[in-house]
Design an enzyme around this catalytic site. Sequence first.
Site, PDB file in Angstrom:
ATOM      1  N   ASP A  71       0.831  -1.202   0.000  1.00 15.37           N
ATOM      2  CA  ASP A  71       0.000   0.000   0.000  1.00 15.37           C
ATOM      3  C   ASP A  71       0.871   1.260   0.000  1.00 15.37           C
ATOM      4  O   ASP A  71       1.865   1.334   0.730  1.00 15.37           O
ATOM      5  CB  ASP A  71      -0.862  -0.022   1.272  1.00 15.37           C
ATOM      6  N   GLU A  89       1.860  -0.387  -4.981  1.00 16.67           N
ATOM      7  CA  GLU A  89       0.918   0.672  -5.322  1.00 16.67           C
ATOM      8  C   GLU A  89       1.708   1.965  -5.149  1.00 16.67           C
ATOM      9  O   GLU A  89       1.947   2.416  -4.032  1.00 16.67           O
ATOM     10  CB  GLU A  89      -0.288   0.671  -4.384  1.00 16.67           C
TER      11      GLU A  89
HETATM   12  C1  BGC Z   1      -5.532   2.154  -0.560  1.00 16.13           C
HETATM   13  C2  BGC Z   1      -6.701   2.900  -0.033  1.00 16.13           C
HETATM   14  C3  BGC Z   1      -6.339   3.426   1.333  1.00 16.13           C
HETATM   15  C4  BGC Z   1      -5.033   4.227   1.314  1.00 16.13           C
HETATM   16  C5  BGC Z   1      -4.481   4.451   2.683  1.00 16.13           C
HETATM   17  C6  BGC Z   1      -4.549   3.279  -0.708  1.00 16.13           C
HETATM   18  O1  BGC Z   1      -3.684   3.171  -1.596  1.00 16.13           O
HETATM   19  O2  BGC Z   1      -5.765   1.495  -1.768  1.00 16.13           O
HETATM   20  O3  BGC Z   1      -7.852   2.116   0.009  1.00 16.13           O
HETATM   21  O4  BGC Z   1      -7.360   4.268   1.776  1.00 16.13           O
HETATM   22  O5  BGC Z   1      -4.066   3.568   0.584  1.00 16.13           O
HETATM   23  O6  BGC Z   1      -4.041   3.250   3.233  1.00 16.13           O
END
Ligand code: BGC
Length: 596
Positions: free
Chosen positions: A221, A280
Amino acid sequence: MSQDETVTVAEGEARASVVEGAPWWRQAAVYQIYPRSFADANGDGLGDLPGVTSRADYLERLGIDAVWLSPFYPSELADGGYDVADYRDVDPRLGTLADFDAMLDALHSRGIRVVVDIVPNHSSDRHVWFQEALAAGRGSAARERYIFRDGTGTDGAEPPSDWQSVFGGPAWERVADGQWYLHSFAVEQPDLNWSNPEVRADFVRTLRFWSDRGVDGFRIDVAHMLTKDLSEPLPSAAELELIPRDGDHPLLDRDDVHEVYAEWRAVFDSYDPPRTAVAEAWVDKARVPLYARPESLGQAFNFDLLEADFDAAQFRAVVQENLELAAASGSSSTWVLSNHDVVRHASRYGLPHPARTADGHPAQKHGSEWLLSGGTSPVLDREAGERRARAATLFVLALPGSSYLYQGEELGLHEVAEIPDAERQDPTFFRSRGAEIGRDGCRVPLPWEPSAETAFGFGSGGSHLPQPEWFGRSAVSVEEGDPDSTLSLYRRALELRHALQTAESLEWVETGRADVLRFRRPNGWEVVTNFGGSPFPLDRADAVVASVPLVEGALPADATVWFGPVALRVGAGRRPDRRSGLVPRLDGLVRDGLAS
Ligand code: BGC
């Protein structure tokens, strides 16, 4: 790039690998499960891990290669589980570690790999470390695990800087003794201090904990946000905007984050087979390969199709650029049309163009606003959206690289716009005081059965987000019985994909039309997508699947067809246990798929 150029993506070292012997993740179809909204086994209105296990046959029949589970860890759900209170446990409302192991076994025994979500930028404010930090007070070692600062102004009553959180509102929150802590997201998500070796060591422990249990990989994340340079004086928000994002920005995409991932890589590679990871990372395109390199996380999400219109030129440019970037990193590309953070693609594609124009994340914001207009101005064209979504999915599933699918898209589900404000959960809605509608509309629990009585088969205890009446028409059991349903299309395509998957390259083929794309994979598998208004006459008759029936040898508007040398690859796929009986089934599938 002009339509009449024929481009062959160069055969790089990495992409020369054919399917046999290549690591599984390079061209996998990965299905994202948002566990609280997938299936509820214990009837408390919240999806759980036994619910996932109970649907293992469904997942196998769908034909995916792996499941990615959004967070299932203990959490107060301030941000849909992305506020983790304990990284090495299961939320009691979702099950136990034993339930996790049972789910893993159920999926592994069906040839489905499992990827879990790691949320390292921030913990929950309920995490024992944050509770210790509050109790221990200023200057303590416990506060050093997070980012605490004194405030500015008289008595430090003003925050250390004017930074805004991603979800809206100030990025600093004051605690009882007057200090402030940084939270890039919700107040309940304090940022961890990645300069602290204790934080680094603890995440290594977490990666080992899940790897030892047998998980196959990790989704990381906001992988670009962990390390920060918070030297004083802190820049203002306006100054931050002007600092180039070239590796030395104080908060984003810093070069030193790759020291963390080099350490993680050593952990991943200490397992056999090596564990995988996908980043991500919302960073400049040119810097994506830093995350996707084999010595870093190994793969990175490409979100460009989330932000593109259903448009031939945009799709072609995105594909070409990302194949080149993936080749530069030695990784494979990733394709994403929907996930738990954006308006579902069936709805995005059913809105008039201005609502779908993208620059950043507007599809989410504008798309929701349009959806919330009550369907009157403009009208969401559900049928067109679904038709284009099927065409886009079939296009994407044929590309070299991995496809990440989001639960419910295989049912052609639309975004749920009709959620009363009082029942919304997403912090973006509350922190922006409703200016941003948030992400609840794509997180509504799945419909498995047509009857609303059991929350459409989700569970006996209702549903934690309200399901609309129209969900019944898209229920799994309804679509299973319909050879023309979106579910049947996904099943056909995913099964064929195993049979057709080939070396990681493509060649664009000239079509003579700006609104029609055609590409060929090295074994002769060809894909044609008509993004335009008039039917496109086809010069091949060996179609294996199409998103709508072909009409008199032509591909209708908003449609995709695959032509494939099926016989070539039959019996040579990655999942030999699923291969037996493929030939007769394919015959049937092809007939069903193309019957007009
Ligand atoms: C996730 C979100 C989340 C955020 C904070 C993002 O990249 O996909 O769903 O709210 O990170 O953790």
